[in-house]
Design a protein around this motif. Structure first.
Motif, PDB file in Angstrom:
ATOM      1  N   VAL A 310     -44.068 102.166  35.491  1.00 17.01           N
ATOM      2  CA  VAL A 310     -42.809 101.994  34.743  1.00 17.01           C
ATOM      3  C   VAL A 310     -42.595 103.199  33.836  1.00 17.01           C
ATOM      4  CG1 VAL A 310     -41.651 100.674  32.932  1.00 17.01           C
ATOM      5  CG2 VAL A 310     -42.785  99.468  34.804  1.00 17.01           C
ATOM      6  N   ILE A 311     -43.656 103.611  33.169  1.00 15.70           N
ATOM      7  CA  ILE A 311     -43.564 104.744  32.240  1.00 15.70           C
ATOM      8  C   ILE A 311     -43.418 106.063  32.990  1.00 15.70           C
ATOM      9  CG2 ILE A 311     -44.830 106.038  30.468  1.00 15.70           C
ATOM     10  CD1 ILE A 311     -46.101 103.343  29.652  1.00 15.70           C
ATOM     11  N   HIS A 312     -44.248 106.262  34.011  1.00 18.36           N
ATOM     12  CA  HIS A 312     -44.252 107.545  34.718  1.00 18.36           C
ATOM     13  C   HIS A 312     -42.940 107.784  35.472  1.00 18.36           C
ATOM     14  CE1 HIS A 312     -46.122 111.028  36.628  1.00 18.36           C
ATOM     15  NE2 HIS A 312     -45.599 110.626  37.774  1.00 18.36           N
ATOM     16  N   PHE A 313     -42.359 106.733  36.038  1.00 20.98           N
ATOM     17  CA  PHE A 313     -41.142 106.881  36.839  1.00 20.98           C
ATOM     18  C   PHE A 313     -39.896 106.405  36.085  1.00 20.98           C
ATOM     19  CE2 PHE A 313     -44.523 106.708  40.006  1.00 20.98           C
ATOM     20  CZ  PHE A 313     -44.167 107.727  40.872  1.00 20.98           C
ATOM     21  N   ARG A 314     -39.975 106.348  34.752  1.00 14.53           N
ATOM     22  CA  ARG A 314     -38.870 105.813  33.951  1.00 14.53           C
ATOM     23  C   ARG A 314     -37.556 106.566  34.195  1.00 14.53           C
ATOM     24  NH1 ARG A 314     -42.307 108.671  30.875  1.00 14.53           N
ATOM     25  NH2 ARG A 314     -41.504 110.297  29.465  1.00 14.53           N
ATOM     26  N   SER A 315     -37.641 107.873  34.386  1.00 17.97           N
ATOM     27  CA  SER A 315     -36.426 108.656  34.603  1.00 17.97           C
ATOM     28  C   SER A 315     -35.769 108.276  35.930  1.00 17.97           C
ATOM     29  CB  SER A 315     -36.743 110.154  34.584  1.00 17.97           C
ATOM     30  OG  SER A 315     -35.588 110.924  34.860  1.00 17.97           O
ATOM     31  N   PHE A 316     -36.561 108.239  36.995  1.00 19.05           N
ATOM     32  CA  PHE A 316     -36.044 107.868  38.316  1.00 19.05           C
ATOM     33  C   PHE A 316     -35.510 106.449  38.313  1.00 19.05           C
ATOM     34  CE2 PHE A 316     -37.353 105.574  42.257  1.00 19.05           C
ATOM     35  CZ  PHE A 316     -36.334 106.036  43.089  1.00 19.05           C
ATOM     36  N   LEU A 317     -36.264 105.513  37.716  1.00 22.05           N
ATOM     37  CA  LEU A 317     -35.860 104.116  37.699  1.00 22.05           C
ATOM     38  C   LEU A 317     -34.602 103.912  36.862  1.00 22.05           C
ATOM     39  CD1 LEU A 317     -39.414 102.512  37.250  1.00 22.05           C
ATOM     40  CD2 LEU A 317     -38.048 102.539  39.340  1.00 22.05           C
ATOM     41  N   GLY A 318     -34.538 104.606  35.713  1.00 21.87           N
ATOM     42  CA  GLY A 318     -33.390 104.445  34.827  1.00 21.87           C
ATOM     43  C   GLY A 318     -32.112 105.028  35.388  1.00 21.87           C
ATOM     44  N   LYS A 319     -32.186 106.224  35.930  1.00 19.52           N
ATOM     45  CA  LYS A 319     -30.995 106.895  36.454  1.00 19.52           C
ATOM     46  C   LYS A 319     -30.428 106.180  37.683  1.00 19.52           C
ATOM     47  CE  LYS A 319     -32.193 111.550  34.849  1.00 19.52           C
ATOM     48  NZ  LYS A 319     -32.590 112.925  35.271  1.00 19.52           N
ATOM     49  N   ASN A 320     -31.291 105.511  38.426  1.00 17.71           N
ATOM     50  CA  ASN A 320     -30.855 104.874  39.674  1.00 17.71           C
ATOM     51  C   ASN A 320     -30.849 103.350  39.590  1.00 17.71           C
ATOM     52  OD1 ASN A 320     -30.809 107.267  41.783  1.00 17.71           O
ATOM     53  ND2 ASN A 320     -32.652 107.549  40.543  1.00 17.71           N
ATOM     54  N   LEU A 321     -30.789 102.821  38.360  1.00 22.10           N
ATOM     55  CA  LEU A 321     -30.934 101.387  38.155  1.00 22.10           C
ATOM     56  C   LEU A 321     -29.951 100.571  38.980  1.00 22.10           C
ATOM     57  CD1 LEU A 321     -32.441  99.182  36.652  1.00 22.10           C
ATOM     58  CD2 LEU A 321     -30.829  99.431  34.759  1.00 22.10           C
ATOM     59  N   PHE A 322     -28.701 101.002  39.033  1.00 20.45           N
ATOM     60  CA  PHE A 322     -27.686 100.256  39.772  1.00 20.45           C
ATOM     61  C   PHE A 322     -27.244 100.980  41.048  1.00 20.45           C
ATOM     62  CE2 PHE A 322     -27.241  98.810  35.352  1.00 20.45           C
ATOM     63  CZ  PHE A 322     -27.401  97.441  35.543  1.00 20.45           C
ATOM     64  N   ARG A 323     -27.971 102.018  41.411  1.00 27.07           N
ATOM     65  CA  ARG A 323     -27.668 102.739  42.644  1.00 27.07           C
ATOM     66  C   ARG A 323     -28.751 102.575  43.695  1.00 27.07           C
ATOM     67  NH1 ARG A 323     -26.290 108.803  40.950  1.00 27.07           N
ATOM     68  NH2 ARG A 323     -28.199 108.496  39.726  1.00 27.07           N
ATOM     69  N   SER A 324     -29.954 102.242  43.271  1.00 24.12           N
ATOM     70  CA  SER A 324     -31.076 102.118  44.186  1.00 24.12           C
ATOM     71  C   SER A 324     -31.664 100.709  44.128  1.00 24.12           C
ATOM     72  CB  SER A 324     -32.166 103.142  43.828  1.00 24.12           C
ATOM     73  OG  SER A 324     -33.387 102.828  44.464  1.00 24.12           O
ATOM     74  N   PRO A 325     -31.792 100.023  45.279  1.00 22.03           N
ATOM     75  CA  PRO A 325     -32.428  98.703  45.281  1.00 22.03           C
ATOM     76  C   PRO A 325     -33.853  98.742  44.731  1.00 22.03           C
ATOM     77  CG  PRO A 325     -31.320  99.103  47.363  1.00 22.03           C
ATOM     78  CD  PRO A 325     -31.307 100.406  46.620  1.00 22.03           C
ATOM     79  N   VAL A 326     -34.558  99.842  44.978  1.00 23.09           N
ATOM     80  CA  VAL A 326     -35.925  99.971  44.477  1.00 23.09           C
ATOM     81  C   VAL A 326     -35.941  99.895  42.953  1.00 23.09           C
ATOM     82  CG1 VAL A 326     -37.939 101.475  44.310  1.00 23.09           C
ATOM     83  CG2 VAL A 326     -36.677 101.331  46.461  1.00 23.09           C
ATOM     84  N   SER A 327     -35.097 100.688  42.315  1.00 24.01           N
ATOM     85  CA  SER A 327     -35.030 100.709  40.854  1.00 24.01           C
ATOM     86  C   SER A 327     -34.568  99.365  40.302  1.00 24.01           C
ATOM     87  CB  SER A 327     -34.076 101.813  40.379  1.00 24.01           C
ATOM     88  OG  SER A 327     -34.526 103.075  40.800  1.00 24.01           O
ATOM     89  N   PHE A 328     -33.549  98.790  40.924  1.00 21.08           N
ATOM     90  CA  PHE A 328     -32.989  97.525  40.433  1.00 21.08           C
ATOM     91  C   PHE A 328     -34.041  96.422  40.438  1.00 21.08           C
ATOM     92  CE2 PHE A 328     -30.938  93.434  41.082  1.00 21.08           C
ATOM     93  CZ  PHE A 328     -30.006  93.411  40.057  1.00 21.08           C
ATOM     94  N   PHE A 329     -34.706  96.233  41.563  1.00 19.28           N
ATOM     95  CA  PHE A 329     -35.681  95.144  41.657  1.00 19.28           C
ATOM     96  C   PHE A 329     -36.941  95.438  40.841  1.00 19.28           C
ATOM     97  CE2 PHE A 329     -32.989  93.975  45.192  1.00 19.28           C
ATOM     98  CZ  PHE A 329     -33.038  92.591  45.180  1.00 19.28           C
ATOM     99  N   TYR A 330     -37.321  96.703  40.760  1.00 12.23           N
ATOM    100  CA  TYR A 330     -38.521  97.042  39.984  1.00 12.23           C
ATOM    101  C   TYR A 330     -38.306  96.725  38.499  1.00 12.23           C
ATOM    102  CZ  TYR A 330     -42.919  99.529  39.115  1.00 12.23           C
ATOM    103  OH  TYR A 330     -44.217  99.839  38.777  1.00 12.23           O
ATOM    104  N   ILE A 331     -37.113  97.038  37.992  1.00  8.89           N
ATOM    105  CA  ILE A 331     -36.842  96.817  36.573  1.00  8.89           C
ATOM    106  C   ILE A 331     -36.463  95.364  36.289  1.00  8.89           C
ATOM    107  CG2 ILE A 331     -35.318  97.411  34.650  1.00  8.89           C
ATOM    108  CD1 ILE A 331     -37.439  99.521  35.286  1.00  8.89           C
ATOM    109  N   PHE A 332     -35.466  94.841  36.992  1.00 14.90           N
ATOM    110  CA  PHE A 332     -34.972  93.505  36.678  1.00 14.90           C
ATOM    111  C   PHE A 332     -35.917  92.395  37.134  1.00 14.90           C
ATOM    112  CE2 PHE A 332     -30.959  95.698  36.017  1.00 14.90           C
ATOM    113  CZ  PHE A 332     -30.441  95.009  34.924  1.00 14.90           C
ATOM    114  N   GLU A 333     -36.492  92.548  38.323  1.00 11.59           N
ATOM    115  CA  GLU A 333     -37.381  91.493  38.817  1.00 11.59           C
ATOM    116  C   GLU A 333     -38.798  91.644  38.278  1.00 11.59           C
ATOM    117  OE1 GLU A 333     -38.941  89.471  43.010  1.00 11.59           O
ATOM    118  OE2 GLU A 333     -37.955  91.425  43.043  1.00 11.59           O
ATOM    119  N   ALA A 334     -39.406  92.796  38.511  1.00 10.90           N
ATOM    120  CA  ALA A 334     -40.825  92.964  38.169  1.00 10.90           C
ATOM    121  C   ALA A 334     -41.047  93.159  36.676  1.00 10.90           C
ATOM    122  CB  ALA A 334     -41.397  94.149  38.942  1.00 10.90           C
ATOM    123  N   PHE A 335     -40.201  93.980  36.040  1.00  8.26           N
ATOM    124  CA  PHE A 335     -40.445  94.288  34.618  1.00  8.26           C
ATOM    125  C   PHE A 335     -39.831  93.252  33.681  1.00  8.26           C
ATOM    126  CE2 PHE A 335     -39.375  96.767  30.685  1.00  8.26           C
ATOM    127  CZ  PHE A 335     -40.690  96.875  30.238  1.00  8.26           C
TER     128      PHE A 335
END
Length: 451
Positions: A310-335
């Motif tokens: 979560v910390i290491h990939f925060r930039s990738f996950l944050g920038k693509n939160l609503f554009r990438s299914p990976v980011s969306f599910f990693y943040i909203f579901e897992a985190f």
């Protein structure tokens, strides 16, 4: 406060319901499980990192010897073991020095010697200085010579039909990486087609077997279909070698499996013709903890690895939160739903309990009813999916299975929640690997040794 409770409660329901429906085969064509031998086999390198694995290494070697896939090499990476792992490998394989030269593209600790088996010419051993699992895998990639790289744990047994399933999946050029199905080794039967058994296992193993059915046959199947797969299990992963080299190999971390998956997802982001998938027909069995202490160590390490990414990939996950299914599910579901909600909902119960609010009993009754009904349905879907893919429990396991479901719903899931809560905080104070001890039990492989 009520809105916050409602938010977390709805979130905790929404994702399991989505995955429970999305994993079902109603709208997805089922491929044949066992296929005729293809005309062309993609070359595969199986990498098995080893650190102090003398108790289980015999089982691994016996399994590797039985695989009948033709275009195959197996590389054991002895990562500076302090026990007799290397000696056991030499005993079973009769090693001789090899002159293979590494690629020199990935960094890793110094390689001491590369060996080849005199008995089985497609099995090799790389002896190197200790650097951790990620470092060992980088070294294995350096010395591998084939198009596809399969990573296995030393306590993992791979079924013989897995490699043909992998071969067929990677015939699609858009597939860059995939995860395989991981079952619990202690539930393995002698006949690979007779399903799973709970006989001879304790409640902890049985609950973990159910947990793996949910995690793989429900969550991973659904994530793969949504393009949101963020974890290829370290016990069984499949990658195109050129992709591993393109992302710079593995990062030295306690969660190399999550890290490499997110690295690859970040690498292919925006490339609609590339995907990371899941192969239910590629099956392995891995040994799991048989006591509560080892379970705690494993699950806490998993959670530390999750927080690290979560910390290491925060930039990738944050920038693509609503554009990438990976980011969306990693943040909203897992985190949010899987980690933050644990603290929030626990706090609500504790605060209401100490304040003696009249609503506390209502909260408890609703929550208990929810976890029982929803937990029961979720477990039954997982068991049904296991049967669909050919891995049903045996009829004589019906009563133990019912007991296990109750144990899973009311106790095991509370234990895993405690691991999530503790591991998330412990990450900031201690990032040790906490290796789980091996049982030393010998397990039987499925097939006869290949000629």
């Amino acid at each position: 406060m009520k809105y916050a409770v409602l938010f977390f409660f709805c979130l905790s329901i929404a994702f399991p319901i989505l995955h429970s429906f999305n994993c079902l085969p109603f709208f997805h064509k089922r491929k044949r499980r066992y296929r005729p031998k293809p005309i062309f086999e993609k070359s595969v390198s199986v990498l098995i990192p080893c650190f102090n694995e003398e108790k289980i290494i015999t089982t691994s070697v016996e399994n590797m010897k039985t695989l009948t896939y033709t275009s195959l090499e197996i590389i054991y990476i002895n990562d500076g073991s302090t026990d007799d792992t290397l000696g056991k490998l030499d005993e079973h394989l009769q090693l001789k020095k090899s002159t293979r030269i590494p690629l020199s593209q990935l960094k890793h600790k110094r390689a001491i010697q590369f060996y080849q088996s005199e008995l089985y010419p497609n099995i090799y051993v790389l002896d190197k200085m200790n650097g951790g699992k990620a470092d060992a895998l980088n070294a294995g990639i350096e010395y591998s010579s084939n198009e596809l790289v399969v990573t296995l744990d030393a306590d993992t047994i791979m079924t013989d039909h897995s490699l043909p399933a992998i071969n067929e999946t990677f015939e699609e050029q858009n597939v860059v990486a995939a995860g395989g199905m991981v079952h619990v080794l202690q539930t393995k039967t002698k006949n690979p087609f007779s399903g799973l058994t709970l006989r001879g296992t304790n409640l902890l193993i049985r609950a973990q077997a159910l947990d793996f059915l949910r995690a793989f046959y429900i969550t991973k199947v659904s994530h793969a279909r949504l393009g949101a797969l963020s974890i290829i299990s370290g016990a069984f992963g499949i990658f195109r070698k050129k992709v591993l080299l393109s992302v710079g190999g593995y990062r030295a971390t306690i969660g190399e499996d999550i890290d490499i998956t997110l690295k690859i997802q970040r690498h292919i982001a925006g490339q609609k013709d590339k995907k990371v998938t899941f192969i239910p027909d590629a099956v392995c069995y891995t040994e799991l903890p048989e006591n509560i202490w080892d379970l705690f160590k494993q699950r806490i390490r998993w959670q530390k690895a999750f927080i690290d990414c979560v910390i290491h990939f925060r930039s990738f996950l944050g920038k693509n939160l609503f554009r990438s299914p990976v980011s969306f599910f990693y943040i909203f579901e897992a985190f949010i739903s899987g980690t933050l909600a644990v603290y929030f909902m626990t706090s609500i119960f504790v605060v209401d309990g100490f304040a003696l609010h009249s609503s506390i009993l209502e909260y408890v009754l609703i929550y208990v009813l929810y976890i029982f009904i929803f937990g029961l349905v979720y477990d039954m879907v997982a068991i049904g999916m296991g049967e669909y893919y050919g891995y049903a429990f045996q009829e004589k396991d019906t009563y133990p299975l019912l007991v296990t479901i109750l144990f899973d719903i009311f106790i095991f899931r509370m234990v895993t929640m405690a691991c999530v809560a503790y591991g998330s905080i412990a990450y900031f104070f201690n990032r040790d690997w906490n290796k789980v001890s091996r049982t030393g039990r010998e397990y039987q492989a499925d097939s006869r040794p290949a000629a």
